[in-house]
Write an enzyme that holds these catalytic residues in place. Structure first.
Site, mmCIF file in Angstrom:
data_model
loop_
_atom_site.group_PDB
_atom_site.id
_atom_site.type_symbol
_atom_site.label_atom_id
_atom_site.label_comp_id
_atom_site.label_asym_id
_atom_site.label_seq_id
_atom_site.Cartn_x
_atom_site.Cartn_y
_atom_site.Cartn_z
ATOM 1 N N TYR A 103 13.342 21.271 8.169
ATOM 2 C CA TYR A 103 13.868 20.871 9.485
ATOM 3 C C TYR A 103 13.685 22.012 10.489
ATOM 4 O O TYR A 103 14.216 23.107 10.299
ATOM 5 C CB TYR A 103 15.358 20.529 9.363
ATOM 6 C CG TYR A 103 15.946 19.753 10.519
ATOM 7 C CD1 TYR A 103 15.732 20.122 11.834
ATOM 8 C CD2 TYR A 103 16.758 18.648 10.286
ATOM 9 C CE1 TYR A 103 16.286 19.409 12.888
ATOM 10 C CE2 TYR A 103 17.319 17.931 11.325
ATOM 11 C CZ TYR A 103 17.079 18.325 12.631
ATOM 12 O OH TYR A 103 17.634 17.627 13.669
ATOM 13 N N TYR A 144 6.228 17.181 17.015
ATOM 14 C CA TYR A 144 5.917 15.781 16.658
ATOM 15 C C TYR A 144 6.974 14.849 17.250
ATOM 16 O O TYR A 144 6.738 14.130 18.209
ATOM 17 C CB TYR A 144 5.795 15.673 15.144
ATOM 18 C CG TYR A 144 6.167 14.375 14.468
ATOM 19 C CD1 TYR A 144 5.435 13.203 14.673
ATOM 20 C CD2 TYR A 144 7.239 14.343 13.577
ATOM 21 C CE1 TYR A 144 5.794 12.025 14.002
ATOM 22 C CE2 TYR A 144 7.589 13.183 12.905
ATOM 23 C CZ TYR A 144 6.875 12.021 13.129
ATOM 24 O OH TYR A 144 7.237 10.871 12.470
#
Lengths: 138, 387
Positions: B286, B334
């Site tokens: 993450y 992204y």
């Protein structure tokens, strides 16, 4: 209330009434575990270390050192628009606990502020009820 | 404490059989968050070749499971709305294994959906939470301020220049991966080191490219037993390890601003899977901020405390490097709708299946996906494998 104060204002809760009454009176009051013989932050009735509720209040010296800080350039809330750049921080109190705060009365420049720098508490009255403990260079 | 013998016994007994995003991700002003949950859920079930009538376990965060299940017309026998920020959906995987093993359900659907970009209004804080009294009044509001405070502590302990260089390396390498993912927000936007260093400050020590995107997106995962997975459309990606936990809620209560709960969830997930760091072909970590990756790599045990800058040096994590990291382009480049953790799993499954086109890794058999939630508060780690 200070004119135009439009930042989030703390709402005292049952476990923190005394804390906020303290800051209004110019005292930084900490919860203290009488079993661990250790102060802790934030104020709550049960000691987070040992789990007992044999706890009391003490008045902190107000002396601390900077544990970390940042310099905010993009305000995360409209109320801080006129404050940027400002300096949020975590300080380590002389009594041991860490608390979040702001460093004030210093230029918001990483060359003017350093981790481990000695600071002392100041109280900023933001409403009739609430004074925020902040810290300035000692 | 977790009982490792029991965890090892359930390693590989459940599998991910479907993953998907919502129909569009990035900016979807005409769609609400619940719709993104539902789109992603439907798409993940299609990916698995499983009809929604077979779903008997529903897992979500941000909404209650009844909101998602009602929308999709699902009436589950097992529900889990565990909500621990962006790590929630990774943590749901461990809960799904437990539920399937115990017999509470057979087909688990995990959904996510948020419109962080289109809906920029921030929810008011709950005055009963400690943050409302002890952090928010000081302008410690939202992840960029909180994580920058943690990052400066790291700089102090391990060196400002090498920390800055590490954050630049992570930002630039992640952007290179995004430039190979047509779904990525920054697919068409390369970034050089100079552009990184010349960008504006958000909250010093963070430049803008140290901070994740704010997008609209949904994603979903379908999990079932290893046995049942054999008859699904794309087969099984085995869940070999899964672990979770947290050690604080608000930032100033974090025991060590440079170490996350990944120090526990990483080793536990690896041991459960019976593998080591060196066995992994891919790490999906993450990346809410560049610093999150740095602190997490160290916490997970890929390298020692303070060694992260050397670990990510020289674009080692970029395409062609020997440590592929966040190959989708991550939360930095992204997509990042708010609670991004589920997307680490989606990409890991696609890499293991060989579905990622020009960014596909050679011979990707074993991957880690790792979510972080709150203010570096909560983590979930899974180890996924494919024969």
């Amino acid at each position: 209330m200070a004119d135009g104060y439009n930042k989030p204002i703390p709402i005292p809760q049952p476990e923190s009434d005394n804390y906020w009454e303290g800051t209004k009176a110019g005292e930084l009051r900490l919860r203290h575990c009488d079993d661990c013989n250790q102060a802790y932050f934030y104020p709550r009735n049960i000691c987070p270390e040992c789990g007992n509720n044999n706890t009391s209040w003490i008045v902190a010296s107000g002396n601390a050192k900077i544990h970390t800080f940042a310099i905010v350039h993009r305000p995360p809330h409209p109320g801080f628009m006129d404050d940027i750049p400002y300096v949020p921080a975590i300080v380590e109190l002389e009594e041991g606990p860490k608390m979040a705060t702001q460093i004030v009365n210093v230029e918001a420049d990483p060359s003017k502020i350093s981790i481990d720098m000695a600071v002392k508490v100041v109280f900023e009255s933001i409403t009739d009820e609430i004074s925020l403990p902040k810290f300035e260079p000692a | 404490m977790p009982v490792m013998d029991k965890l090892k016994a359930v390693s590989g007994t459940a599998a991910i059989v479907g993953v998907a995003e919502s129909d569009q991700i990035g900016r979807t002003p005409d769609k609400g968050p619940l719709e993104l949950h539902a789109e992603a859920g439907r798409n993940a079930l299609a990916d698995a070749g499983i009809d929604k009538s077979e779903v008997d376990g529903v897992f979500t965060a941000g909404y209650s499971t009844y909101d998602v299940a009602e929308y999709l017309g699902i009436t589950p026998h097992f529900t889990d709305s565990t909500s621990v920020g962006g790590s929630s959906f990774v943590i749901h995987i461990a809960h799904a294994i437990a539920a399937i093993q115990a017999g509470y359900c057979e087909v688990a659907l995990i959904t996510h959906g948020q419109t962080g970009r289109s809906d920029r209004a921030r929810a008011g804080g709950n005055p009963g939470l400690p943050s409302a009294q002890y952090e928010v009044p000081y302008g410690i509001i939202g992840p960029p301020v909180a994580y920058s405070l943690a990052a400066n502590r790291y700089m102090h302990q391990y060196g400002e220049d090498r920390t800055r260089e590490a954050m630049a390396n992570i930002a630039v390498s992640t952007r290179k991966w995004a430039n190979m993912n047509e779904k990525a927000f920054f697919y068409d936007t390369p970034m050089s080191f100079d552009e990184y260093h010349d960008s504006r400050w958000i909250s010093w020590p963070f430049h803008l490219p140290d901070c994740c995107l704010v997008t609209d997106a949904g994603a979903a995962i379908v999990i079932t037993s290893a046995e049942r997975a054999k008859s699904t459309r794309k087969g099984a990606v085995s869940i070999l390890g899964a672990a979770e936990g947290h050690d604080h809620g608000i930032l100033h209560q974090m025991p060590d601003l440079t170490r996350t709960w990944g120090r526990h969830s990483g080793p536990q997930a690896l041991e459960m899977a019976g593998v080591t760091h060196d066995d992994l072909d891919l790490a999906m970590i993450y990346d809410s901020f560049t610093y999150t990756v740095l602190a997490t790599l160290e916490s997970l045990g890929f390298c020692g405390p303070g060694d992260g800058p050397d670990f990510v040096a020289d674009q080692r994590t970029a395409p062609g490097g020997d440590f592929p990291l966040n190959t989708s382009g991550g939360g930095l480049s992204y997509t990042h709708p708010g609670m991004y953790g589920i997307f680490t799993v989606v990409e890991a499954v696609r890499q293991l299946r060989g579905e990622t086109g020009q960014r596909q890794l050679d011979d990707c058999k074993l991957a880690m996906a790792h979510g972080t939630g709150g203010l570096l508060s909560s983590t979930g780690t899974v180890i996924l494998g494919r024969d």
